[in-house]
Design a protein around this motif. Structure first.
Motif, short mmCIF file in Angstrom:
data_model
loop_
_atom_site.label_atom_id
_atom_site.label_comp_id
_atom_site.label_asym_id
_atom_site.label_seq_id
_atom_site.Cartn_x
_atom_site.Cartn_y
_atom_site.Cartn_z
N GLU A 95 0.91 -1.35 -0.29
CA GLU A 95 -0.15 -0.12 0.09
C GLU A 95 0.81 1.14 -0.04
O GLU A 95 0.60 1.93 0.93
N LYS A 119 0.53 11.19 -5.10
CA LYS A 119 0.32 9.48 -5.90
C LYS A 119 0.99 9.37 -7.21
O LYS A 119 1.81 8.33 -7.32
N SER A 145 -1.97 -3.03 -3.52
CA SER A 145 -2.80 -1.57 -3.35
C SER A 145 -4.27 -1.84 -3.44
O SER A 145 -4.98 -2.74 -3.81
N HIS A 146 -4.86 -0.92 -2.93
CA HIS A 146 -6.30 -0.64 -3.29
C HIS A 146 -6.73 0.28 -4.07
O HIS A 146 -7.78 0.37 -4.42
N ASP A 147 -5.58 0.85 -4.83
CA ASP A 147 -5.78 1.69 -5.80
C ASP A 147 -5.70 1.22 -7.12
O ASP A 147 -4.70 0.95 -7.52
N THR A 148 -6.69 1.42 -7.83
CA THR A 148 -6.37 0.64 -9.36
C THR A 148 -5.34 1.52 -10.23
O THR A 148 -5.16 1.19 -10.85
N ARG A 149 -5.27 2.74 -9.64
CA ARG A 149 -4.22 3.57 -10.68
C ARG A 149 -2.92 3.12 -10.25
O ARG A 149 -2.15 3.06 -11.13
N ASP A 150 -2.52 2.54 -9.19
CA ASP A 150 -1.37 2.30 -8.93
C ASP A 150 -0.83 1.02 -9.81
O ASP A 150 0.08 0.90 -10.20
N GLU A 170 -13.81 10.02 -11.23
CA GLU A 170 -13.30 8.90 -10.24
C GLU A 170 -12.91 7.52 -11.16
O GLU A 170 -13.62 7.29 -12.00
N PRO A 191 -14.16 2.04 -7.66
CA PRO A 191 -13.33 1.64 -6.38
C PRO A 191 -12.74 0.16 -6.50
O PRO A 191 -13.46 -0.59 -7.29
#
Lengths: 259, 323, 274
Positions: free
Chosen positions: B179, B189, B211-216, B307, B310
Motif C-alpha cells: 500500500e 500519488k 494496493s487498493h488503488d487501481t491507478r497504482d 473518479e 473503487p
C-alpha cells in the motif's frame, strides 16, 4: 564485531538526538528524575540519621546501592532504552519492518529509544557514588564491573518480560510492571530480605543480581562474589536471548498474538 | 530462465481456539483453522512489475510477508532471488527493499538524512556508493532540502518519498511495496508512481506491490494477480485486464435543477442522490471529455467529479468474470 | 433569583457531581487489569517495607531513635493504601486545558472544576476499595496482629478524606496547565512533598522536632499522616484532631483550586487560547 558495535553506537547516538529534539521536555524529564532521586536520598538520609543501621547496612552501603541502581538504570535507559517499551513494539507488529533488514534485530530493538529520564539517573548515580558511598579509587574498577554486570542482568530481565508479548497480548503493561517491581527491590537494603522474598529477588525479579551482588562484590571482593556477578550476567543474557528467539520463531510461524 | 520469485502451492493457515459462551465453554474449546493463503502458484521474472490485489483479508499481506521472509508458510515452497526467504532471511534482506505504507522506518524527530545514514550501516554500504545513490534519488525524487528536515514535519507525501528512497538506497534487486500510496493526495500519488516505474525500468528492479488503488496497478505494474480467500483468481497482464475491467470512469454531475439527461454509447447511468447524476463511462467507447462536453451543453451543471471505480468493484467484476 | 430556585440548582449541580463520581468509580473498576496490577504492586511494596521496618524493630542500635510500640508497618500500610489510590488528576486537567477540550466542557451547564474533581475522587474511591480488600488479605496472610477495631473505623473516615486532600493537591498541579505546557514538574514536587512531609514511609513524629512540626501542619500530613496515625495508636482525640486538620485543608485547598480555576478561565476567555 567492530562493525556491529559501530552500528549500535550510531543508533544510540540517533536515539539520544531524538530524545533531545524537544529540549524543554528532555530537560524536564531528566531534571525531574534527578530531583526525584534527590528527594529519595533525603528520606534515606533521615532514616539513617535516626536508625543508624539496618541489618548491618549503614548509610555508606545504602549510598553504594542507590548509586549502582541509579547508574544501572541510567546506562540501561540511555544505551538500551528500547527495553522499556519492547513489549509494545512487538505487539504493534513493528518487528516486520526490522525483520526485512539484514542485521541485528536485538540491537535495533534495544537502541530504538533513549529514555530522557535515564539521563537524570546517569548523572545522579555517579555523583552519589563519588560523594557518599565511601569508596576508594582502588575500588573504582570493581564498581564499574558491578555496574556492567547489573546492567546486563537488568536489561536481560527487561527483554525476558517483553518477550511475554509473543504469547500474551496483555504483556504490555505487565512487562513494565515487572521491570518496576525489580526496581523496587533494588532500592532497599539487601539485608532486609529473607526466605521467599529473597528467593524472588534472586530469580524472577532479579534485583539481587542487579545491585545486591555487585554491592557485595565491591564491599567484599573475592573470586566468589565476582563469579556471582559475572555468572548472573551471562546466565540472564543467555536466558533473554533464548526466550526472545523462542518467541520470535513463534511470531514467524504466525502463531503469535502480535502483529 | 531463472525467476526472481517462484511460489509453488504456498500456503499459510492460522489456528486458534474458539471458545463459546457460558461456563461449559470454559472447559472446552474448538480448534479453528483459517486458511489465509491456500496454495498459490506463480512465477515472476526479473524486472517484472506485479501487483497483488484482492479484498481485505484475501491473503495479500500474508503472501508478501512469506516472500519477504518474515513469516513461515505452513506448506508449499517459494524462492526469492534464488533463496528460500524464511530460511535465508538475512541473506535475502540485503537484496530486497520493503516499504510498508502504514509503518515508517524513519526516525520521526530527526532529519531523513540521519535515518539514511543509519541504514547505510545496517546494509553495510560503501559510503561513496551510498552517497551517489542518494544524490541520484534525491534529484529524481526532488528531495533536496527535505533531506535535512525532521521527518515528522513532512507531509505524508514527502514522508513516503523518503520511505521509498530509504528502501532503495542499498540497491535492492526486488522491491516489496505494501500500500505505498495509501492516504496520499493525487499529486503525491502521481509522483510516487512515476518514480517507482522509472526507477524500476532503469535499474531492472523487480517490483511486487499490493494496493487498493487501481491507478497504482495500471500505472506501475505490467501484470496483476488477483487473490480472493487465499487463492489466485486471475493472473493476467495489466493490458489485458485494463481492456476488460479497468477502462472505466465514474463521472458525477451536480446540478441545481433536474438530473442531467445524456444518451451516449458507452455511458450507463447509476443510482445517485438528489441533484447528482452518476454515470459510468466506458473509455474504450467514448472519451471522458466528450461526455462532459455533452453534459455541459445541456446546461445547469454546478460541479463535476471524475473518479476511478473503487477497487472492490473492479475485483468483484473480475471475480464474477472468472467464475 | 429566589432561594428555592437557587437551592434547586445547587441540588442538580450536586446530583451531576455525584454521577461524575460514580462514573469515575465505574471507569476505574472497568479497567480491572490495571487495578489488579496496582494491588499486586501494593502487595510487593508492603512486603519490602515490612521487611525493612521489622528489621529495624528487631535490632535497636545504640543511639538510634526508638520506634513506637508495635512498630510502624501498619502505619505504612495505611499511607501506601492512600498513596496508591490517588489518581493522576493533574493529567486530566492538563489534557483538557492544553488540547482545547475545555471549551466543550464550558458549553455544558455544570461546573467543570467540580465535575472533574468528582470524577477523580470516584476513581480514587474505587482504588481505595480494591486496595482495601488487598490490604486485609495481606494482613491476614502476614500473621501480624490486627490493629484495634476503632483504629480501622477511624481509618475508614480519614482515608477517604485524605484521598480528597490528595486529589485537590494534584488538581492544583493540573490547573497550572493554564500557564505551563507540562504539569509534570508541579506534580513531581507535590508528590515528593507528600512522601516527605506527609510521612509516607514513616510517621512524621519520628522526624527531627522542627521538621515534625512543619510536617504536621502541612496539607501533606492531612493527605497521609493523620489517617496512618490512627492505626498505630487510635484515640478519639487523635481522630478528631486529624479530621479537623483534614477538613480545614479541604476548605483551603478547595478555595485555592477555585481561585486558580477562575484566574485560568479569565485568561482563557481574555486570550481565546492557552
Amino acid at each position: 564485531m567492530i562493525a556491529a558495535l559501530r552500528l549500535y553506537a550510531t543508533q544510540v547516538v540517533l536515539a539520544n538526538r531524538m530524545a533531545l529534539a524537544d529540549r524543554a521536555n528532555f530537560a524536564l524529564q531528566a531534571g525531574g528524575m534527578f530531583i526525584n532521586n534527590a528527594f529519595m536520598l533525603v528520606l534515606w538520609g533521615l532514616f539513617f540519621a535516626g536508625f543508624k543501621s539496618v541489618g548491618g547496612w549503614r548509610q555508606g552501603d545504602m549510598a553504594l546501592l542507590m548509586g549502582i541502581t541509579m547508574t544501572v538504570v541510567g546506562v540501561s535507559g540511555v544505551a538500551f532504552g528500547g527495553y522499556r517499551d519492547m513489549a509494545a513494539t512487538i505487539l504493534r507488529g513493528e518487528l516486520d519492518a526490522l525483520l526485512t533488514q539484514p542485521k541485528g534485530l536485538m540491537g535495533r530493538l534495544l537502541a530504538r529509544e533513549c529514555l530522557a529520564t535515564a539521563w537524570g539517573d546517569l548523572i545522579g548515580g555517579p555523583l552519589l557514588l563519588a560523594g557518599f558511598a565511601r569508596l576508594s579509587w582502588g575500588e573504582a574498577p570493581l564498581v564499574v564491573a558491578g555496574i556492567a554486570g547489573g546492567t546486563v542482568v537488568y536489561v536481560s530481565a527487561g527483554v525476558c518480560f517483553a518477550s511475554l508479548a509473543f504469547w500474551a497480548s496483555g504483556a504490555r503493561s505487565f512487562a513494565r510492571d515487572l521491570t518496576d517491581f525489580t526496581l523496587v527491590f533494588s532500592t532497599y537494603p539487601g539485608s532486609i530480605y529473607r526466605g521467599a522474598v529473597k528467593a524472588i529477588a534472586f530469580s524472577i525479579l532479579p534485583a539481587g543480581f542487579v545491585v545486591m551482588a555487585p554491592v557485595r562484590m565491591v564491599r567484599d571482593a573475592s573470586v566468589e562474589t565476582a563469579a556471582m556477578v559475572a555468572g548472573a550476567a551471562v546466565l540472564y543474557a543467555a536466558l533473554a536471548m533464548a526466550l526472545f528467539h523462542l518467541g520470535l520463531s513463534r511470531y514467524r510461524r504466525g502463531a503469535s498474538v502480535a502483529g | 530462465m531463472s525467476f526472481a520469485v517462484t511460489a509453488a502451492q504456498l500456503s499459510k493457515s492460522y489456528r486458534y481456539s474458539r471458545r463459546g459462551r457460558g461456563w461449559r465453554a470454559a472447559f472446552s474449546s474448538e480448534q479453528v483453522t483459517i486458511e489465509a493463503v491456500a496454495g498459490v502458484d506463480f512465477q515472476i521474472a526479473p524486472g517484472e512489475r506485479v501487483a497483488i490485489i484482492g479484498p481485505n483479508g484475501a491473503g495479500k499481506s500474508t503472501t508478501l510477508k512469506m516472500l519477504s521472509g518474515i513469516l513461515q508458510p505452513s506448506s508449499g515452497a517459494a524462492t526469492v532471488l534464488g533463496l528460500v526467504p524464511w530460511r535465508q532471511r538475512k541473506a535475502l534482506a540485503y537484496r530486497i527493499g520493503v516499504v510498508f505504507g502504514q509503518r515508517s522506518q524513519l526516525w520521526g524527530e530527526l532529519p531523513a538524512r540521519d535515518s539514511f545514514d543509519l541504514l547505510r550501516h545496517v546494509y553495510d554500504q560503501d559510503a561513496r556508493v551510498f552517497a551517489r545513490r542518494l544524490g541520484e534519488m534525491s534529484e529524481r525524487f526532488a528531495l533536496g532540502e527535505l533531506l535535512d528536515q525532521p521527518v515528522h514535519r513532512m507531509s505524508l507525501g514527502q514522508r513516503m518519498r523518503c520511505e521509498i528512497t530509504a528502501s532503495l538506497l542499498h540497491g535492492p534487486e526486488l522491491l516489496f511495496l505494501d500500500e505505498p500510496t495509501i492516504g496520499l493526495d493525487v499529486t503525491a500519488k502521481a509522483a510516487i508512481r512515476d518514480f517507482i516505474r522509472e526507477h524500476a525500468r532503469d535499474h531492472g528492479l523487480t517490483v511486487l506491490l499490493t494496493s487498493h488503488d487501481t491507478r497504482d496497478i495500471e500505472l506501475v505494474c505490467d501484470r496483476v494477480i488477483v487473490v480472493n480467500q487465499g487463492r489466485i483468481v486471475v493472473d493476467q497482464p495489466t493490458d489485458q485486464l485494463r481492456r476488460r475491467f479497468l477502462g472505466r470512469k465514474i463521472i458525477t454531475f451536480q446540478s441545481a435543477g433536474a438530473a442531467v439527461s445524456l444518451d451516449l454509447p458507452g455511458v450507463t447511468r447509476r443510482a445517485g442522490a438528489a441533484h447528482a447524476t452518476v454515470l459510468e463511462v466506458d473509455t474504450r467507447v467514448v472519451r471522458v471529455e466528450q461526455v462532459i462536453a455533452a453534459a455541459m451543453a445541456d446546461g445547469g451543471i454546478e460541479d463535476v467529479t471524475i473518479e476511478d471505480p473503487p477497487m472492490e468493484e473492479v475485483i468483484h467484476d473480475i471475480y464474477a468474470a472468472a467464475r | 433569583m429566589t432561594s428555592t430556585l437557587r437551592r434547586a440548582e445547587a441540588r442538580s449541580t450536586l446530583r451531576a457531581a455525584a454521577s461524575a463520581l460514580r462514573m469515575g468509580f465505574d471507569q476505574t473498576l472497568a479497567g480491572w487489569p490495571v487495578l489488579a496490577g496496582r494491588c499486586l504492586f501494593f502487595g510487593l511494596i508492603m512486603t519490602v517495607l515490612s521487611a525493612l521496618w521489622d528489621k529495624v524493630a528487631a535490632e535497636q542500635v545504640a543511639g538510634a531513635i526508638a520506634l513506637p510500640p508495635g512498630g510502624v508497618v501498619l502505619y505504612v500500610g495505611a499511607t501506601e493504601w492512600i498513596t496508591l489510590s490517588l489518581p493522576a488528576v493533574y493529567l486530566r486537567f492538563e489534557d483538557d486545558i492544553r488540547s482545547g477540550g475545555l471549551e466543550i466542557h464550558l458549553l455544558r451547564p455544570k461546573p467543570y472544576l467540580l465535575q472533574t474533581l468528582a470524577l477523580g475522587l470516584g476513581g480514587g474511591l474505587a482504588r481505595l476499595a480494591a486496595l482495601g480488600v488487598t490490604a486485609i488479605l495481606l494482613l491476614a496472610l502476614s500473621g501480624r496482629a490486627w490493629p484495634p477495631l476503632e483504629g480501622l473505623a477511624f481509618l475508614l473516615v480519614l482515608g477517604p478524606l485524605g484521598l480528597l486532600v490528595g486529589v485537590m493537591l494534584y488538581a492544583l498541579a493540573g490547573l497550572a496547565a493554564f500557564w505551563a505546557r507540562r504539569t509534570l514538574p508541579f506534580q513531581l514536587i507535590i508528590q515528593k512533598l507528600m512522601f516527605l512531609l506527609g510521612g509516607l514511609f514513616a510517621p512524621v513524629t519520628l522526624y527531627p522536632a522542627a521538621l515534625a512540626e512543619v510536617a504536621r501542619a502541612s496539607p501533606f500530613a492531612a493527605h497521609l499522616y493523620w489517617a496512618g496515625a490512627q492505626v498505630m495508636a487510635p484515640s478519639l482525640m487523635g481522630f478528631l484532631v486529624g479530621a479537623g486538620w483534614q477538613l480545614a485543608w479541604i476548605l483551603l485547598l478547595g478555595a485555592a483550586c477555585l481561585g486558580l480555576w477562575r484566574l485560568g478561565l479569565a485568561k482563557l476567555l481574555r486570550e481565546g487560547t492557552i
